[in-house]
Enzyme design. Structure first.
Site, PDB file in Angstrom:
ATOM      1  N   ARG A  37      39.273 -18.149 102.453  1.00 30.46           N
ATOM      2  CA  ARG A  37      38.923 -17.514 101.184  1.00 30.46           C
ATOM      3  C   ARG A  37      37.866 -18.309 100.416  1.00 30.46           C
ATOM      4  O   ARG A  37      37.032 -17.720  99.722  1.00 30.46           O
ATOM      5  CB  ARG A  37      40.187 -17.323 100.341  1.00 30.46           C
ATOM      6  CG  ARG A  37      41.068 -16.204 100.867  1.00 30.46           C
ATOM      7  CD  ARG A  37      42.343 -16.062 100.079  1.00 30.46           C
ATOM      8  NE  ARG A  37      43.065 -14.850 100.480  1.00 30.46           N
ATOM      9  CZ  ARG A  37      44.290 -14.543 100.088  1.00 30.46           C
ATOM     10  NH1 ARG A  37      44.950 -15.361  99.275  1.00 30.46           N
ATOM     11  NH2 ARG A  37      44.865 -13.430 100.489  1.00 30.46           N
ATOM     12  N   LYS A 196      58.866  -2.977 106.811  1.00 33.78           N
ATOM     13  CA  LYS A 196      59.585  -1.950 106.064  1.00 33.78           C
ATOM     14  C   LYS A 196      58.725  -0.734 105.753  1.00 33.78           C
ATOM     15  O   LYS A 196      57.582  -0.864 105.333  1.00 33.78           O
ATOM     16  CB  LYS A 196      60.112  -2.527 104.747  1.00 33.78           C
ATOM     17  CG  LYS A 196      61.190  -3.593 104.919  1.00 33.78           C
ATOM     18  CD  LYS A 196      61.688  -4.073 103.561  1.00 33.78           C
ATOM     19  CE  LYS A 196      62.792  -5.098 103.704  1.00 33.78           C
ATOM     20  NZ  LYS A 196      63.297  -5.558 102.385  1.00 33.78           N
ATOM     21  N   GLY A 349      47.271 -10.058 105.383  1.00 33.87           N
ATOM     22  CA  GLY A 349      47.482 -11.428 105.848  1.00 33.87           C
ATOM     23  C   GLY A 349      47.903 -11.551 107.290  1.00 33.87           C
ATOM     24  O   GLY A 349      47.316 -12.329 108.062  1.00 33.87           O
ATOM     25  N   GLY A 372      47.510  -6.203  99.321  1.00 34.51           N
ATOM     26  CA  GLY A 372      47.943  -5.102  98.472  1.00 34.51           C
ATOM     27  C   GLY A 372      46.805  -4.231  97.997  1.00 34.51           C
ATOM     28  O   GLY A 372      46.906  -3.002  97.988  1.00 34.51           O
TER      29      GLY A 372
END
Length: 395
Positions: A37, A196, A349, A372
């Site tokens: 990053r 999930k 990630g 996200g």
């Protein structure tokens, strides 16, 4: 989407505040273990420096308590790494949100300490945003990974800074993701995997209206397998979302699209790197089995469909790729994406970790640094940080 770009502005002598994403992983001693990053942020910082700007860079790191600076929250290691990469000093400035001027001389850069230590950052406090905006002539958001959050340094400052724009990394993310979903070359294939369904249900439902094929993996695939009436043993899944999985499958089918269900899987009776791996037909999963990867027949079939795709969006490994015995499915998928002539975008990630493990980074069209925000953009939501930049550009 119309937004101002840092690259298009006259920056000479201007105080430029860059909101970067420098939230890097560190070991127990505080040493940076992956500087991806930081390296990604270099283009915007160098652009501003080369044009004679007085550059300030800030970022969050970890999850500090507002108003409490602890040793593990400091950006000092990040400033040191950035200094090494830039080849010039990068002083670290604390208490900057209450200062009146923290900008260095033209052509130099300072690091403003962890922005989430400032009281009011996460709540997007207007007073804090106005104080920060007064420190700059140009605000550049180059942190797409935080674009789904409305915080003082991602949203509030953009309301009040004299000029608000996107840094080059942010601009590239918007262009790549917009190309993948705005007018994609068909077939459009999305790979959405993870533990999930609940964390990715809205994105699955949104993509069901857009893509030609929706490949699911991991625990998500197990839930879809159960929805298709297949045995899944003790595999990770969400029984209360089986009906939702069926709705996604039905929506895809009604459009003539598909959610391919694995025909073979790799199982184990315990979750461990040294657990014996067994390949079996999906219909033959036993009561004490855990599905930890897709099988070779399924992987080959999916690879063939990826080879014929026009656009591929990838988020999540399809198996427990960290364990070599259960990494084949993700490896085959990764290599198929890399070999495909399609426009390919990957993000998240775990996905980035898989890309690094299988060495395909230089063969993808674009790799997003976001998780996200990547998913919410694909879902079609307006991200707060982008929404305010668009509003300022049209003001």
């Amino acid at each position: 989407m119309t937004i101002l770009h840092l690259a298009d502005l006259d920056l000479a002598g201007k105080r430029v505040l860059i909101r970067a994403d420098l939230n890097v992983p560190q070991d127990d001693a505080g040493a940076i273990t992956d500087d991806t990053r930081i390296r990604a942020s270099l283009r915007g910082i160098r652009l501003a420096l080369d044009r004679g700007a007085r550059v300030m860079v800030t970022s969050h790191l970890g999850r500090p308590v507002e108003g409490e600076m602890k040793a593990e929250d400091t950006l000092a290691p990040v400033a040191a790494r950035l200094s090494a990469l830039l080849g010039q000093p990068v002083p670290l400035v604390a208490g900057w949100a209450d200062a009146t001027d923290v900008a260095p001389p033209p052509g130099q850069v300072v690091m403003l300490e962890n922005c989430r230590v400032n009281r009011g950052e996460k709540k997007n406090d207007d007073a804090l945003a106005q104080r920060i905006a007064a420190l700059c002539d140009v605000y550049a958001n180059d942190a797409f990974a935080t674009a789904h959050r409305a915080e003082a340094t991602t949203h509030g400052v953009a309301k009040y800074a004299p000029i608000a724009c996107a840094g080059p990394l942010m601009a590239d993310e918007v262009t790549a993701l917009g190309r993948a979903l705005g007018a994609p070359a068909r077939p459009l294939v999305a790979i959405v995997a993870g533990s999930k369904v609940s964390t990715k249900l809205t994105i699955l439902d949104a993509l069901a209206d857009k893509v030609d094929q929706l490949i699911v993996g991991g625990g998500i695939a197990n839930t879809f397998m159960a929805a298709a009436g297949l045995p899944i043993g003790r595999s990770l899944h969400e029984p209360d979302l089986i009906d939702e999985a069926r709705k996604v499958m039905a929506k895809m089918q009604a459009r003539g699209a598909s959610v391919p269900i694995p025909t073979d899987v790799v199982t184990a009776t315990r979750f461990a790197a040294d657990a014996p791996a067994t390949v079996k037909a999906a219909a033959d999963v036993a009561a004490d089995d855990m599905i930890l990867d897709i099988g070779p027949v399924t992987a080959a079939a999916l690879a063939a469909s990826l080879g014929a795709a026009g656009t591929i969006v990838w988020n999540g490994p399809v198996g427990v790729f960290e364990f070599d015995a259960f990494a084949n499915g993700t490896r085959v998928i990764a290599e198929a994406i890399a070999a495909s002539p399609a426009f390919t975008v990957a993000g998240g990630g775990d996905t980035i970790t898989a890309i690094a493990k299988f060495g395909i980074a230089d063969r993808l069209s674009y790799i997003s640094t976001a998780g996200g925000a990547f998913l919410e953009f694909l879902e079609g939501r307006t991200l707060p940080a982008l929404g305010i930049l668009e509003a300022r550009a049209g003001a």
